[in-house]
Design an enzyme around this catalytic site. Structure first.
Site, PDB file in Angstrom:
ATOM      1  N   GLU A  87      30.830  32.301  38.337  1.00  0.00           N
ATOM      2  CA  GLU A  87      31.018  33.197  38.952  1.00  0.00           C
ATOM      3  C   GLU A  87      30.003  34.261  38.239  1.00  0.00           C
ATOM      4  O   GLU A  87      29.478  35.129  39.330  1.00  0.00           O
ATOM      5  CB  GLU A  87      32.107  34.563  38.531  1.00  0.00           C
ATOM      6  CG  GLU A  87      32.440  35.267  39.613  1.00  0.00           C
ATOM      7  CD  GLU A  87      34.211  35.349  39.898  1.00  0.00           C
ATOM      8  OE1 GLU A  87      34.495  35.202  40.575  1.00  0.00           O
ATOM      9  OE2 GLU A  87      34.731  36.985  39.381  1.00  0.00           O
TER      10      GLU A  87
ATOM     11  N   GLU B 260      26.934  33.254  39.941  1.00  0.00           N
ATOM     12  CA  GLU B 260      26.299  34.063  41.357  1.00  0.00           C
ATOM     13  C   GLU B 260      26.228  35.561  41.038  1.00  0.00           C
ATOM     14  O   GLU B 260      25.222  35.939  42.176  1.00  0.00           O
ATOM     15  CB  GLU B 260      27.862  33.713  41.643  1.00  0.00           C
ATOM     16  CG  GLU B 260      28.074  34.384  42.774  1.00  0.00           C
ATOM     17  CD  GLU B 260      29.089  33.948  44.135  1.00  0.00           C
ATOM     18  OE1 GLU B 260      30.159  33.887  43.381  1.00  0.00           O
ATOM     19  OE2 GLU B 260      29.564  33.732  45.027  1.00  0.00           O
TER      20      GLU B 260
ATOM     21  N   CYS C  87      39.597  35.845  43.418  1.00  0.00           N
ATOM     22  CA  CYS C  87      41.000  34.578  42.826  1.00  0.00           C
ATOM     23  C   CYS C  87      42.102  34.998  43.406  1.00  0.00           C
ATOM     24  O   CYS C  87      42.815  34.197  43.274  1.00  0.00           O
ATOM     25  CB  CYS C  87      40.537  34.864  41.529  1.00  0.00           C
ATOM     26  SG  CYS C  87      39.510  35.164  39.962  1.00  0.00           S
TER      27      CYS C  87
ATOM     28  N   SER D  21      33.190  36.412  45.921  1.00  0.00           N
ATOM     29  CA  SER D  21      32.022  35.780  46.032  1.00  0.00           C
ATOM     30  C   SER D  21      32.858  34.307  45.627  1.00  0.00           C
ATOM     31  O   SER D  21      33.640  34.131  46.824  1.00  0.00           O
ATOM     32  CB  SER D  21      33.011  36.147  44.735  1.00  0.00           C
ATOM     33  OG  SER D  21      32.412  34.551  43.202  1.00  0.00           O
TER      34      SER D  21
ATOM     35  N   LYS E 240      49.873  32.326  46.681  1.00  0.00           N
ATOM     36  CA  LYS E 240      49.362  30.935  45.970  1.00  0.00           C
ATOM     37  C   LYS E 240      49.785  30.064  47.351  1.00  0.00           C
ATOM     38  O   LYS E 240      48.687  28.698  47.131  1.00  0.00           O
ATOM     39  CB  LYS E 240      49.293  30.816  44.530  1.00  0.00           C
ATOM     40  CG  LYS E 240      48.495  32.113  43.479  1.00  0.00           C
ATOM     41  CD  LYS E 240      47.212  31.294  43.430  1.00  0.00           C
ATOM     42  CE  LYS E 240      45.842  32.097  42.490  1.00  0.00           C
ATOM     43  NZ  LYS E 240      45.067  31.700  42.615  1.00  0.00           N
TER      44      LYS E 240
ATOM     45  N   GLU F 242      47.599  30.030  50.155  1.00  0.00           N
ATOM     46  CA  GLU F 242      46.062  29.970  49.291  1.00  0.00           C
ATOM     47  C   GLU F 242      46.028  28.466  48.734  1.00  0.00           C
ATOM     48  O   GLU F 242      45.422  28.014  49.993  1.00  0.00           O
ATOM     49  CB  GLU F 242      45.634  30.846  48.317  1.00  0.00           C
ATOM     50  CG  GLU F 242      44.222  29.407  47.751  1.00  0.00           C
ATOM     51  CD  GLU F 242      43.877  30.262  46.420  1.00  0.00           C
ATOM     52  OE1 GLU F 242      42.418  30.910  46.552  1.00  0.00           O
ATOM     53  OE2 GLU F 242      44.865  30.184  45.536  1.00  0.00           O
TER      54      GLU F 242
ATOM     55  N   GLU G  36      40.435  25.234  53.853  1.00  0.00           N
ATOM     56  CA  GLU G  36      39.359  24.975  53.283  1.00  0.00           C
ATOM     57  C   GLU G  36      39.902  24.195  51.595  1.00  0.00           C
ATOM     58  O   GLU G  36      38.814  24.194  52.057  1.00  0.00           O
ATOM     59  CB  GLU G  36      38.901  26.356  52.655  1.00  0.00           C
ATOM     60  CG  GLU G  36      38.188  27.534  54.068  1.00  0.00           C
ATOM     61  CD  GLU G  36      39.170  27.862  54.775  1.00  0.00           C
ATOM     62  OE1 GLU G  36      40.716  28.013  54.172  1.00  0.00           O
ATOM     63  OE2 GLU G  36      38.915  29.556  55.077  1.00  0.00           O
TER      64      GLU G  36
ATOM     65  N   CYS H   2      48.144  39.256  37.835  1.00  0.00           N
ATOM     66  CA  CYS H   2      48.532  38.378  37.690  1.00  0.00           C
ATOM     67  C   CYS H   2      50.563  38.490  37.405  1.00  0.00           C
ATOM     68  O   CYS H   2      51.123  38.380  37.358  1.00  0.00           O
ATOM     69  CB  CYS H   2      48.777  37.183  37.530  1.00  0.00           C
ATOM     70  SG  CYS H   2      46.905  36.682  38.880  1.00  0.00           S
TER      71      CYS H   2
END
Ligand code: HC1
Ligand code: SF4
Length: 558
Positions: free
Chosen positions: A277, A280, A297, A317, A352, A355, A360, A497
């Site tokens: 990151e 980037e 994230c 990102s 999550k 996710e 992907e 989190c």
């Protein structure tokens, strides 16, 4: 001083917004279903009624304290009234308590016990709607809903999503998605915050413990576990330990006893994220394109952008989340293993789960992360296994990924990702500089924090938001030109989190302790910066060679 007489005892007014807070300050646990200090006052459950000196009743949650008030909190009339409410709620509530996910944690169960409800005189005439388990994150059971509206206000006011709302009137009133579509087809982003405020079992976190037990018990399967930063400080209050204490060593020991083959720390994955990151970010600063850079994230935030602001996807990102970066690395590492490898991620987060199931994050149809367990599920498994958690001796993270930096550990609290990236960008690597970064406005549980950092000639403007409504407000201010930023950290759960919906439910104080626990854990790390983590360096020199893009990045725009 101004005071209110509560049950014949004077209680000073010290800025409380309502009688409820004042009464609780006086040491009286007034019952409520629909009051949450972070949500607007709804005043629907009527459990917090108090009696005034004339025998009239008022709702303590929506009455401001005034000097000279005389109130009673525990009169025969109030006890009768509260019992009647409970009886009516129980009358059209599924009462399979022993098999309910919320057994032992349900507010209705707790108050029924507290007020000695032993029989329910009324019949349940309501329809029995079907369970909605369409979402990978949460399960909704309307039969257990008491219409307190906590979930509706959370989803609307704090998360700005509005996936659920009240429908119909009178006896037919329910909480539902628009047109009663399954929640998975709504604009829900899976943050789970509705479940975190639901007082009953009407919305709960989806559980996958059976599948993980099966993998743990299968000799032909190698089970590799990674543990998120926030989990280590989330178990405390539940397993006989102090709230907010870092229990990583005991968690590792418990997982090993349960049969896990290898146990790692997602903070190591977070170190990879910091490296990617930061690179980037520097590239974008140089090209001037797609600024601000939004962090990636948080999977609920990603869904929020996809569903509400797809025009902002180029700004997000391309880094996979630490969980996915590490998951990809772990699967790659085990590619030629003789046994089938199952990667389990233990997360404070319900999103999550979504996710992990995204296309992907699969290779040839096989996900990098096979199962995501929340902290709540981990606690359940530890209890099921009969392990005396308090007596476990701490164990270390396994080789070859045993190292992590403090920067990776603080990812789990709002501002942590930003602080970690600033540590990476800072040219000055002294401990004085580390301290000055920490005091630069990145820490604290506020929903919006702003800071600036010097990078070469440039002064970079940074915002840190948690809670999606705060993110939305920031987006609107940026769109109107009122403000601009170069880097924006977004976490969907207010506080980051550590306050994820997969963690055991706690109050504001408990959440603060968890944040403080992560900063204390950072202090105990000898490696402070991600680039100093030898695991990261060896990964770049070996397993990741030529595969950085394939294993560490993602294109959500596809
Ligand atoms: Fe988080 Fe993250 S910090 S998103 O909050 O970037 O869930 O803890 O594991 O992936 O590291 C969650 C926590 C977690 C990722 C990291
Ligand atoms: Fe709303 Fe989050 Fe609940 Fe979905 S999971 S309904 S977005 S609060």
């Amino acid at each position: 001083r101004d005071f209110v007489m509560v049950d014949n005892i004077p209680v000073a007014i010290e800025g409380e917004k309502n009688l409820l807070s004042l009464i609780r300050k006086a040491g009286i646990e007034l019952p409520t279903f629909c009051y949450h200090s972070e949500l607007s006052v709804y005043g629907a459950c009527r459990m917090c009624m108090v009696e005034n000196k004339w025998g009239g009743m008022e709702a303590a949650c929506s009455t401001p304290p005034k000097a000279g008030m005389v109130i009673y909190t525990n009169t025969p009339k109030l006890r009768r009234y509260r019992k009647m409410i409970l009886e009516l709620l129980l009358s059209n509530h599924c009462r399979d308590c022993t098999t309910c996910e919320k057994n032992g944690e349900c507010k209705l169960q707790e108050l029924a016990e507290r007020f000695g409800i032993k029989r329910v005189r009324f019949q349940n005439t309501a329809d029995q709607p079907k369970l909605d388990d369409s979402s990978p994150c949460i399960v909704r059971d309307t039969n257990k809903c008491i219409l307190c509206g906590d979930c509706v206000r959370m989803c609307n006011e704090v998360q700005n999503v509005g996936a659920i709302d009240f429908m119909s009137r009178g006896a037919k009133m329910t909480v539902s998605t628009a047109f009663h579509i399954p929640i998975a087809e709504s604009n829900c982003v899976g943050c789970g915050q509705c479940a975190a405020v639901c007082p009953t079992g009407a919305i709960v976190v989806k559980k996958e413990t059976d599948q993980v037990w099966a993998a743990l018990n299968d000799k032909k399967t190698k089970v590799v576990v990674q543990i998120a930063p926030a989990v280590r400080v989330g178990l405390g209050g539940k397993l006989g330990q102090k709230a907010g204490d870092d229990l990583m060593g005991k968690i590792v020991a418990a997982l090993k006893r349960m049969g896990a083959d290898e146990v790692y720390d997602t903070a190591t994955g977070a170190d990879l994220t910091v490296m990617e990151e930061a690179n980037e970010f520097i590239e974008r600063l140089e090209s001037g394109e797609n600024l601000p850079l939004f962090t990636s994230c948080c999977p609920a935030w990603i869904q929020y952008v996809e569903k509400k602001h797809p025009e902002l996807l180029p700004n997000v990102s391309t880094c996979r989340s630490p969980m996915e970066m590490f998951g990809s690395v772990l699967k790659e590492e085990n590619k030629h293993s003789r046994r089938k490898t199952v990667v389990v991620a233990i997360m404070p987060c319900t999103a999550k789960k979504f996710e992990a199931a995204r296309e992907e994050f699969k290779e040839n149809g096989v996900p990098y992360i096979d199962y995501v367990l929340t902290t709540q599920e981990l606690i359940q498994m530890i209890k099921e296994s009969g392990i005396y958690f308090s007596e476990l001796e701490s164990e270390a993270i396994d080789m070859p990924f045993s190292d992590k930096s403090g920067a990776g550990v603080i990812f789990g609290v709002t501002g942590g990702v930003t602080e970690a990236v600033i540590r990476r960008l800072a040219e000055d690597k002294s401990s004085a500089e580390l301290r000055s970064i920490a005091f630069n406005g990145v820490r604290g549980m506020q929903g919006l924090k702003e800071t600036t950092v010097q990078y070469g000639e440039r002064e970079l403007k940074i915002a840190i938001v948690s809670g999606l409504k705060n993110a939305e407000d920031l987006i609107q201010r940026m769109k109107s030109g009122e403000t601009h930023y170069d880097f924006v950290e977004v976490m969907a759960c207010p506080g980051g989190c550590v306050c994820g919906a997969g963690q055991p439910i706690t109050d504001a104080e408990g959440k603060k302790k968890r944040g403080a626990g992560l900063y204390a854990a950072d202090k105990m790390c000898s490696i402070k910066r991600s680039e100093e983590n030898p695991v990261v360096m060896s990964l770049y020199g070996d397993l990741l060679k030529g595969k950085v893009h394939k294993l560490l990045h993602v294109d959500y725009q596809k």
